[in-house]
Design an enzyme around this catalytic site. Structure first.
Site, mmCIF file in Angstrom:
data_model
loop_
_atom_site.group_PDB
_atom_site.id
_atom_site.type_symbol
_atom_site.label_atom_id
_atom_site.label_comp_id
_atom_site.label_asym_id
_atom_site.label_seq_id
_atom_site.Cartn_x
_atom_site.Cartn_y
_atom_site.Cartn_z
ATOM 1 C CG HIS A 196 14.838 12.344 -5.766
ATOM 2 N ND1 HIS A 196 13.740 12.852 -5.136
ATOM 3 C CD2 HIS A 196 15.231 11.272 -5.018
ATOM 4 C CE1 HIS A 196 13.466 12.121 -4.053
ATOM 5 N NE2 HIS A 196 14.356 11.158 -3.962
ATOM 6 C CB THR B 128 -0.921 0.039 1.240
ATOM 7 O OG1 THR B 128 -0.099 -0.049 2.415
ATOM 8 C CG2 THR B 128 -1.889 -1.136 1.233
ATOM 9 N N GLY B 129 2.165 1.122 -0.004
ATOM 10 C CA GLY B 129 3.063 2.287 0.048
ATOM 11 C C GLY B 129 3.255 2.934 -1.309
ATOM 12 C CB ALA B 130 4.988 6.111 -2.196
ATOM 13 N N GLY C 42 9.852 10.609 -1.801
ATOM 14 C CA GLY C 42 10.926 9.738 -1.342
ATOM 15 C C GLY C 42 10.784 9.368 0.123
ATOM 16 N NE ARG D 34 12.680 14.554 1.823
ATOM 17 C CZ ARG D 34 12.869 13.294 1.444
ATOM 18 N NH1 ARG D 34 12.744 12.926 0.180
ATOM 19 N NH2 ARG D 34 13.221 12.381 2.336
ATOM 20 C CE LYS E 225 19.715 5.708 3.765
ATOM 21 N NZ LYS E 225 18.318 6.210 3.696
ATOM 22 C CB CYS F 44 15.484 7.205 -4.849
ATOM 23 S SG CYS F 44 15.437 8.072 -3.265
ATOM 24 N NE ARG G 255 19.308 0.708 -0.497
ATOM 25 C CZ ARG G 255 18.643 1.828 -0.191
ATOM 26 N NH1 ARG G 255 19.255 2.809 0.439
ATOM 27 N NH2 ARG G 255 17.380 1.951 -0.528
#
Lengths: 345, 345
Positions: B252, B15-17, B163, B245, B223, B132, B103
């Protein structure tokens, strides 16, 4: 440099985003003005501006407007400065010009008082106020340059719409409503009134400010690169800029990378040097999430600096985040500070 | 690498973006799935998701959800991946994880198919999808690195709220209305749900993404710095990042400075090399004001590159402007591309 107790002042571009702030700053800082004449285009003549409990009636700018004027602030666009600044100088006024019309001309001082007030010692009637993005960057970097030397600057800007004038603020507000109402967004002004294409700024990012110039850089980017060298009086410093417009009303932010000339400088030392700079406020504490943001810089006089970090790979490389109100330190305040410097005995 | 004609697929974080975009991409790209199971938290179980003319009922994620699953996409946050990815692997699934949980772990491939598909040859059940901001940057720079070598990268990001998930989009919309209505802006999520302080993002810029880590850098910045080295398989490349942001919903943008290893490369040559990169679309013509912008990148699969310029001072330095849909190439699309790579015979 100016030997009168009280001065007759004119503000050209009186109804603009910067002109109104110049009047506010003159009053707030008790500038020794015996009169303040608010000048604009014929279209705006007759408008009333109320500030400091007084009413100012806007007059049309004509050459004779400058008879008896000691200091004239210009912020009505480059073509108006080109036309009327020489007229004002001819009549004995000193012009402090906020446009880019004369900035790079030889013999025209380009001044941020905290950085190069000494440049005011020699002028021929016109003094240029630098580009907003340039002012806040050099003000923050000056103490670092003085103490350690700076050989390289790479800046990416996050610029507010008010830098493009009062109409750009209206455009952002209109577009924001159109976006929320899910109707088509109308873009008529940004990235530049004189550009062929216009793009929405609401909920968008436009990597173009002003028109394009040489080598793929915009004029705004060239301003930052050339003006930084002129203000620092150092043509060897490497400066490159990427200038970007955001959906923010007021307050320019900058992500700045510098390489200094000295080894073994720690972040703490750099922080304390910046902290002592006049006009600069340090907001730099990751532990308490303290860093500058435009929403909180709006209406403030200071240049705010935070996010100071050492580059992980370059021993003399550092990163900084610099924020200031583009209409104040970036324009009106710096202009008034230049005038204050001029009348210092 | 996978020898079945049709695969049983699960999407965790349905149900997330990003989860909804993974489903969309699986359907749009005709991924050979015999079944797609949409998994989420207990709270979301029972919700209906309609896509491609079919209805999917969301189920609660439990270890047994992964019985018989061949490929499981995870994008429900690091703690969910930590808990359930090993369960999925134990039951024979290959996990493609969109969180930062694994990761940087040794033995876990971190993959952008256009850059390092070869890393998929060796895995132990879990494959990580990069951050991303990292994905779009390495996808754009890969052909440059391959042809000329890259020694240094300095990136400043302009990141969209999506994001930070679907709730961050709601927060931006709510705050935009509060700003227009001139009522107090309520900030409850950004810069990070788990941060102590929250700041408004509407008409503001927040120079913090994720929490703060070592040396004054945020985790998002670490990251970008660490993942870029891992994906490029080059620990000597100098990478530094400033992550910011903005009030943009999706897309982005990145202002990127690179130093390449070869002299005498012109902008035109660099442009043509980038133009040939898979998944990259060049939008670079100052004369026609052509450059990438997030509002136009939204919903598109490509990584868009423009504003390519030679640094005015460094003979091997270049600047680029890179934009991509952070939910697609930055997340869902890249994850599905990893799965496609895995099933190539």
């Amino acid at each position: 440099m100016m030997k009168k107790d009280k001065l007759n002042v004119a503000v050209v571009g009186a109804t603009g985003a910067v002109g109104t702030k110049i009047l506010e700053k003159l009053l707030e800082r008790d500038f020794p003005a015996s009169s303040i004449k608010m000048l604009a285009s014929k279209r705006s003549a007759g408008q009333e501006i109320v500030a400091g409990g007084r009413s100012y009636i806007v007059e049309e700018t004509v050459p004779e407007s400058f008879d008896g004027i000691d200091i004239a602030f210009f912020s009505a666009g480059g073509s108006i400065s080109q036309k009327f600044a020489p007229e004002a100088v001819k009549r004995g006024a000193v012009v402090i010009d906020n446009t880019s019309a004369f900035r790079m001309d030889e013999g025209i001082p380009l001044v941020v008082p905290e950085v190069n007030a000494h440049a005011l010692n020699q002028h021929a009637g016109i003094i240029a106020n630098p580009n907003c993005s340039t002012i806040q960057m050099v003000a923050a970097l000056q103490p670092v340059k003085e103490k350690f030397g700076i050989s390289k600057i790479i800046v990416s800007t996050y610029q507010a719409v008010s830098g493009a004038g009062a109409e750009a603020i209206d455009e952002l507000n209109e577009q924001s409503k159109q976006f929320e109402d899910r109707v088509e967004i109308e873009a008529q002004l940004l990235p530049s009134a004189s550009a062929e294409k216009h793009y929405p700024i609401a909920f968008n990012v436009i990597p173009q400010i002003d028109l394009f110039g040489d080598a793929g850089y915009t004029l705004e980017e060239w301003k930052m690169m050339n003006e930084t060298k002129k203000i620092f009086g150092d043509s060897t410093i490497a400066v490159s800029a990427t200038c970007v417009r955001l959906p923010v009303v007021t307050g320019h932010s900058e992500s700045v990378y510098i390489e200094i000339d000295q080894d073994d400088v720690t972040v703490d030392v750099l922080r304390s040097v910046i902290n002592e700079a006049p006009g600069v406020v340090l907001q730099d504490d990751p532990a308490s999430q303290t860093y500058p943001m435009p929403l909180y810089a709006e209406g403030k006089d200071a240049v705010f600096v935070g996010r100071i970090r050492k580059d992980p790979s370059h021993p003399r490389g550092f990163h900084l985040w610099i924020v200031a109100d583009n209409l104040l330190k970036g324009a009106a305040l710096n202009s008034v500070q230049i005038a204050e410097e001029l009348i210092k005995s």
